[in-house]
Motif scaffolding. Structure first.
Motif, short mmCIF file in Angstrom:
data_model
loop_
_atom_site.label_atom_id
_atom_site.label_comp_id
_atom_site.label_asym_id
_atom_site.label_seq_id
_atom_site.Cartn_x
_atom_site.Cartn_y
_atom_site.Cartn_z
N LEU A 162 -14.75 -17.72 0.21
CA LEU A 162 -14.24 -16.83 1.25
C LEU A 162 -12.74 -16.60 1.07
O LEU A 162 -12.25 -15.48 1.27
CB LEU A 162 -14.54 -17.39 2.64
N GLU A 163 -12.01 -17.65 0.69
CA GLU A 163 -10.58 -17.49 0.42
C GLU A 163 -10.35 -16.57 -0.78
O GLU A 163 -9.40 -15.79 -0.80
CB GLU A 163 -9.91 -18.84 0.20
N LEU A 164 -11.23 -16.67 -1.77
CA LEU A 164 -11.14 -15.77 -2.93
C LEU A 164 -11.26 -14.32 -2.48
O LEU A 164 -10.45 -13.47 -2.87
CB LEU A 164 -12.24 -16.12 -3.93
N ALA A 165 -12.24 -14.04 -1.64
CA ALA A 165 -12.42 -12.67 -1.14
C ALA A 165 -11.23 -12.24 -0.30
O ALA A 165 -10.72 -11.12 -0.46
CB ALA A 165 -13.70 -12.58 -0.31
N ARG A 166 -10.76 -13.12 0.57
CA ARG A 166 -9.62 -12.78 1.44
C ARG A 166 -8.37 -12.44 0.63
O ARG A 166 -7.53 -11.66 1.07
CB ARG A 166 -9.33 -13.94 2.37
N ALA B 227 -7.99 -5.32 1.96
CA ALA B 227 -7.76 -6.29 0.89
C ALA B 227 -9.05 -6.75 0.21
O ALA B 227 -9.05 -7.02 -0.99
CB ALA B 227 -7.01 -7.49 1.42
N ILE B 228 -10.12 -6.87 0.94
CA ILE B 228 -11.35 -7.47 0.40
C ILE B 228 -12.10 -6.45 -0.46
O ILE B 228 -12.49 -5.39 0.01
CB ILE B 228 -12.25 -8.00 1.53
N LYS B 229 -12.30 -6.82 -1.73
CA LYS B 229 -13.02 -5.97 -2.67
C LYS B 229 -14.48 -6.41 -2.84
O LYS B 229 -15.33 -5.62 -3.21
CB LYS B 229 -12.33 -5.99 -4.03
N ALA B 230 -14.74 -7.68 -2.62
CA ALA B 230 -16.06 -8.25 -2.83
C ALA B 230 -16.98 -7.95 -1.65
O ALA B 230 -16.53 -7.79 -0.51
CB ALA B 230 -15.95 -9.77 -2.98
#
Length: 155
Positions: free
Chosen positions: A41-45, A70-73
């Motif tokens: 979740l931090e990766l996505a954020r 910001a979130i691409k995923a």
């Protein structure tokens, strides 16, 4: 205890993953369980260029919410309604964060399901609030496979 360090390490790991032989950087994603669920979740954020992230019974709270756009995923979170480590307030906060960020997302909440629901040995751990749930385990994995299949076909 150091959210910036965590996010930096998660992004460094993901950047390395994309360079591995056989990896297609345009089709990489991340799946995490428990602490790993929090990490994806931090990766996505962070705005990482991931195709999808899937969090299984991860911690949902964050010290730094995603900025709008910001979130691409594609973000998927599987959680138990009785998970003491992901209380209802955190589920609602994640939902609002994803909406405000304009993300593609889904949160699946399993009723009467506790933390670590994918771990067949969870019931044997001396930690409160853990319990294996074979149905939630199977449904969440089937949903993940459907998501990944859909994203691959769309690519």
């Amino acid at each position: 205890q150091n959210p910036g360090l965590l996010r930096g390490r998660v992004n460094a790991w993901f950047d390395l993953l994309k360079t591995l032989p056989g990896a297609d950087p345009a089709r990489c994603g991340a799946i995490g369980f428990c602490f790993g669920g929090q990490c994806v979740l931090e990766l996505a954020r962070s705005g990482a260029d991931a195709k999808a992230v899937v969090s299984y019974h991860g911690l949902l709270s964050t010290a730094q919410r995603a900025a709008p756009g910001a979130i691409k995923a594609y973000v998927t979170a599987y959680t138990g309604a009785r998970d003491p480590y992901a209380p209802q307030a955190d589920v609602q906060a994640l939902r609002e964060e994803l909406i405000n960020a304009g993300a593609l997302w889904q949160i699946t909440e399993f009723g009467e399901v506790f933390h670590a629901f994918t771990d067949p040995e969870a019931d044997q751990q001396p930690v409160p609030g853990l319990a294996y749930n074979p149905l939630a385990d199977r449904l969440s994995w089937a949903g993940t496979l459907a998501l990944l299949d859909s994203l691959v076909k769309a690519a």
